[in-house]
Design an enzyme around this catalytic site. Structure first.
Site, short mmCIF file in Angstrom:
data_model
loop_
_atom_site.label_atom_id
_atom_site.label_comp_id
_atom_site.label_asym_id
_atom_site.label_seq_id
_atom_site.Cartn_x
_atom_site.Cartn_y
_atom_site.Cartn_z
N TRP A 15 0.83 -1.20 0.00
CA TRP A 15 0.00 0.00 0.00
C TRP A 15 0.87 1.26 0.00
O TRP A 15 0.57 2.24 -0.68
CB TRP A 15 -0.96 -0.03 1.18
CG TRP A 15 -2.05 0.99 1.20
CD1 TRP A 15 -2.51 1.67 2.29
CD2 TRP A 15 -2.86 1.47 0.10
NE1 TRP A 15 -3.54 2.52 1.95
CE2 TRP A 15 -3.77 2.42 0.60
CE3 TRP A 15 -2.88 1.18 -1.27
CZ2 TRP A 15 -4.70 3.08 -0.20
CZ3 TRP A 15 -3.81 1.84 -2.08
CH2 TRP A 15 -4.70 2.77 -1.55
N LYS A 194 -13.33 -3.36 8.41
CA LYS A 194 -13.53 -4.14 7.17
C LYS A 194 -12.54 -5.28 7.06
O LYS A 194 -12.85 -6.32 6.47
CB LYS A 194 -13.45 -3.22 5.95
CG LYS A 194 -12.18 -2.37 5.88
CD LYS A 194 -11.30 -2.73 4.72
CE LYS A 194 -10.10 -1.81 4.63
NZ LYS A 194 -9.27 -2.01 3.44
N SER A 257 -7.21 -9.56 -1.46
CA SER A 257 -7.36 -9.25 -0.04
C SER A 257 -6.52 -10.19 0.83
O SER A 257 -6.80 -11.38 0.93
CB SER A 257 -8.82 -9.34 0.37
OG SER A 257 -8.96 -9.22 1.77
N ARG A 258 -5.51 -9.63 1.49
CA ARG A 258 -4.66 -10.47 2.34
C ARG A 258 -5.42 -10.93 3.59
O ARG A 258 -5.14 -12.00 4.13
CB ARG A 258 -3.39 -9.71 2.73
CG ARG A 258 -3.61 -8.51 3.61
CD ARG A 258 -2.37 -7.70 3.79
NE ARG A 258 -1.93 -7.11 2.53
CZ ARG A 258 -0.86 -6.33 2.40
NH1 ARG A 258 -0.13 -6.05 3.45
NH2 ARG A 258 -0.53 -5.83 1.24
N ASN A 259 -6.40 -10.13 4.05
CA ASN A 259 -7.17 -10.54 5.22
C ASN A 259 -8.10 -11.70 4.88
O ASN A 259 -8.26 -12.63 5.67
CB ASN A 259 -7.96 -9.34 5.75
CG ASN A 259 -7.05 -8.32 6.42
OD1 ASN A 259 -6.63 -8.50 7.54
ND2 ASN A 259 -6.73 -7.25 5.68
N VAL A 282 1.40 -8.78 6.34
CA VAL A 282 0.64 -8.49 7.56
C VAL A 282 -0.85 -8.46 7.24
O VAL A 282 -1.29 -7.72 6.36
CB VAL A 282 1.08 -7.14 8.17
CG1 VAL A 282 0.20 -6.82 9.38
CG2 VAL A 282 2.54 -7.19 8.58
#
Length: 333
Positions: A15, A194, A257-259, A282
């Protein structure tokens, strides 16, 4: 005539790299603080970040890169912090110059775990930054799509909407559309929450739940988000705007999306530690889950947060994801 403001980015993840790319579309020079000497040296030699968005090539004459956080903080007037919430406190402890007259832009998607404060609140209390000089960036906008120059949207929130517009203009381009908001606290909570809901979506996918359930999960998530934010900061806001609902949807559904990826691994049986090690990135939602849970416990009147509570039980109480989600399905509508 006023001198043009100087901008800098703190962080070297995907990011942060995307924000540097956006700023370079509009500025002759951008400051860039990165902790890793290797990353700095590689970028200066090969013109790209070796670890994140390596397809993005930079013109080195546009970059002022340093491993010294104080050098870059002294250089710039507008400081973009894009360091994960779990590590930003340690990085900020290296600061020994006065930044109280700077404009701070938070692109950190979480709460400071050491203080329980939003990043903007932490800068206000610890560094005497006026709230009018604090802004927050929200999506929906994945770094990977910025690298590909696919059309994306950003919301910049600040109580001083004039400052928000100035920052928005520096991020805008043919492929980045921007808008401004004055709901800095609500937006900052939304970008934290989110990621928790994206972990929930990933867990559901890993457990084998289909698209029908995912749609119910996300529709419940936006209502849960609305209750949480209203409890923390009551003001008139449209939760269906892109900074809230749009960012939630892209984080919950996107393959970038890493989450969601982290949650998917948990749903498939990975331990938290093994999932974190294998991802090598992370997942902010992991830390955000604990922060949101603790914030809700502090309230005298608890908000009903069945999805956040389910994720917390799985990640921090080592409860069985299959059993937790079976119970969660009975609480959704």
């Amino acid at each position: 005539m006023d001198k043009p403001l100087k901008y800098a980015v703190f962080g070297a993840g995907s990011w942060a790299t995307a924000i540097v790319k956006m700023l370079c579309e509009n500025l002759d020079e951008v400051g860039w603080y990165m902790r890793s000497v290797y990353t700095k040296e590689h970028l200066l030699k090969e013109q790209h970040n070796p670890n994140y968005l390596s397809s993005v090539e930079f013109h080195l004459e546009q970059l002022k890169i340093s491993n010294d956080i104080n050098e870059i903080a002294a250089y710039a007037d507008v400081l973009f912090f894009v360091i994960p919430s779990a590590f930003i406190h340690g990085e900020l402890e290296k600061l020994n110059i006065d930044i109280s007259n700077k404009t701070i832009v938070s692109a950190v998607k979480g709460i400071m775990p050491e203080t329980g404060l939003l990043v903007g609140e932490h800068f206000h209390e610890a560094y005497n930054i006026p709230y009018d000089n604090i802004a927050v960036i929200a999506g929906p906008c994945h770094a990977e799509e910025v690298a590909l120059e696919r059309l994306s949207y950003l919301t910049i929130s600040c109580s001083d909407t004039g400052k928000a517009k100035t920052i928005a203009n520096k991020l805008s381009s043919d492929y980045i559309k921007t808008k401004v908001s004055d709901d800095i606290i609500g937006v900052e909570y939304a970008v934290m929450l989110k990621n928790i809901y994206a972990i929930a979506a990933g867990i559901a996918h890993g457990l084998g739940y289909g698209d029908n359930f995912q749609s119910v999960l996300m529709s419940n998530a936006i209502r849960e988000m609305k209750r949480f934010i209203k409890k923390m900061h009551k003001m008139k806001r449209n939760i269906n705007n892109s900074a809230y609902l749009g960012d939630l949807l892209v984080t919950g559904y996107s393959v970038f999306s890493r989450n969601r990826m982290f949650g998917n691994m948990i749903g498939k049986g990975y331990t938290v530690k093994s999932a974190q090690m294998e991802m090598n990135m992370v997942a902010e939602g992991y830390y955000a889950t604990k922060s949101a849970h603790l914030l809700n416990l502090k309230n005298t009147k608890k908000t009903q947060l069945p999805i956040i509570n389910a994720v917390y039980q799985i990640l921090y109480e080592n409860k069985n994801p299959k059993k937790v989600f079976k119970k969660l399905t009975e609480k959704l509508d």
